[in-house]
Design a protein around this motif. Sequence first.
Motif, PDB file in Angstrom:
ATOM      1  N   PRO A  87       0.782  -1.203   0.297  1.00 45.51           N
ATOM      2  CA  PRO A  87       0.157  -0.029  -0.097  1.00 45.51           C
ATOM      3  C   PRO A  87       0.663   1.324   0.069  1.00 45.51           C
ATOM      4  O   PRO A  87       2.109   1.278   0.670  1.00 45.51           O
ATOM      5  CB  PRO A  87      -0.764  -0.223   1.296  1.00 45.51           C
ATOM      6  CG  PRO A  87      -0.654  -1.489   1.600  1.00 45.51           C
ATOM      7  CD  PRO A  87       0.492  -2.040   1.214  1.00 45.51           C
ATOM      8  N   ALA A  88       0.343   2.222  -0.636  1.00 46.95           N
ATOM      9  CA  ALA A  88       1.031   3.509  -0.836  1.00 46.95           C
ATOM     10  C   ALA A  88       1.200   4.171   0.588  1.00 46.95           C
ATOM     11  O   ALA A  88       0.269   4.055   1.373  1.00 46.95           O
ATOM     12  CB  ALA A  88       0.464   4.372  -1.927  1.00 46.95           C
ATOM     13  N   THR A  89       2.437   4.872   0.851  1.00 50.21           N
ATOM     14  CA  THR A  89       2.509   5.616   2.169  1.00 50.21           C
ATOM     15  C   THR A  89       2.701   7.013   1.954  1.00 50.21           C
ATOM     16  O   THR A  89       2.312   7.414   0.632  1.00 50.21           O
ATOM     17  CB  THR A  89       3.845   5.212   2.847  1.00 50.21           C
ATOM     18  OG1 THR A  89       4.773   5.643   1.800  1.00 50.21           O
ATOM     19  CG2 THR A  89       4.040   3.624   3.029  1.00 50.21           C
ATOM     20  N   PRO A  90       2.514   7.810   2.988  1.00 52.65           N
ATOM     21  CA  PRO A  90       2.506   9.367   2.750  1.00 52.65           C
ATOM     22  C   PRO A  90       3.996   9.658   1.888  1.00 52.65           C
ATOM     23  O   PRO A  90       3.758  10.567   1.169  1.00 52.65           O
ATOM     24  CB  PRO A  90       2.711   9.924   4.101  1.00 52.65           C
ATOM     25  CG  PRO A  90       1.899   9.145   4.830  1.00 52.65           C
ATOM     26  CD  PRO A  90       2.337   7.654   4.333  1.00 52.65           C
ATOM     27  N   GLU A  91       4.990   9.128   2.167  1.00 55.44           N
ATOM     28  CA  GLU A  91       6.306   9.362   1.296  1.00 55.44           C
ATOM     29  C   GLU A  91       6.059   8.938  -0.182  1.00 55.44           C
ATOM     30  O   GLU A  91       6.433   9.667  -0.991  1.00 55.44           O
ATOM     31  CB  GLU A  91       7.318   8.437   1.794  1.00 55.44           C
ATOM     32  CG  GLU A  91       8.737   8.562   1.211  1.00 55.44           C
ATOM     33  CD  GLU A  91       9.714   7.549   1.230  1.00 55.44           C
ATOM     34  OE1 GLU A  91      10.725   7.761   0.865  1.00 55.44           O
ATOM     35  OE2 GLU A  91       9.530   6.482   2.387  1.00 55.44           O
ATOM     36  N   ILE A  92       5.169   7.951  -0.534  1.00 53.09           N
ATOM     37  CA  ILE A  92       5.146   7.591  -1.901  1.00 53.09           C
ATOM     38  C   ILE A  92       4.153   8.604  -2.576  1.00 53.09           C
ATOM     39  O   ILE A  92       4.323   9.046  -3.533  1.00 53.09           O
ATOM     40  CB  ILE A  92       4.743   6.132  -2.156  1.00 53.09           C
ATOM     41  CG1 ILE A  92       5.453   5.189  -1.550  1.00 53.09           C
ATOM     42  CG2 ILE A  92       4.199   5.948  -3.323  1.00 53.09           C
ATOM     43  CD1 ILE A  92       6.871   5.288  -2.105  1.00 53.09           C
TER      44      ILE A  92
END
Length: 98
Positions: free
Chosen positions: A11-16
């Motif tokens: 799952p995408a993170t805030p960094e991504i």
Amino acid sequence: MVCGGFTNTRPATPEIQAIADQVKPQLEEKEKKKFSIFKAVEFRSQVVAGTNYLIKVQVGDDDYVHIQVFASLPHANRPLDLTSYQTNKTRNDKLKSF
């Protein structure tokens, strides 16, 4: 993960999301359109002389793009580079290197 290969999809993170946001103008310029929705959903990464990211981005209700982004090593002090992308993807399309 295969040595030298891409990680499993996560799952995408805030960094991504931040990475996707930084290359959004590059994609909009190449596609000659603006994206009002640009939500990173999931990603894979690969460590090379920097990091390659494959990111699935939602750009509409059921409209997605897959973007490949290269992040150089910090000492190179270079901006993120949208190296490739694929349009007309759906939620169910798997992220594959391209």
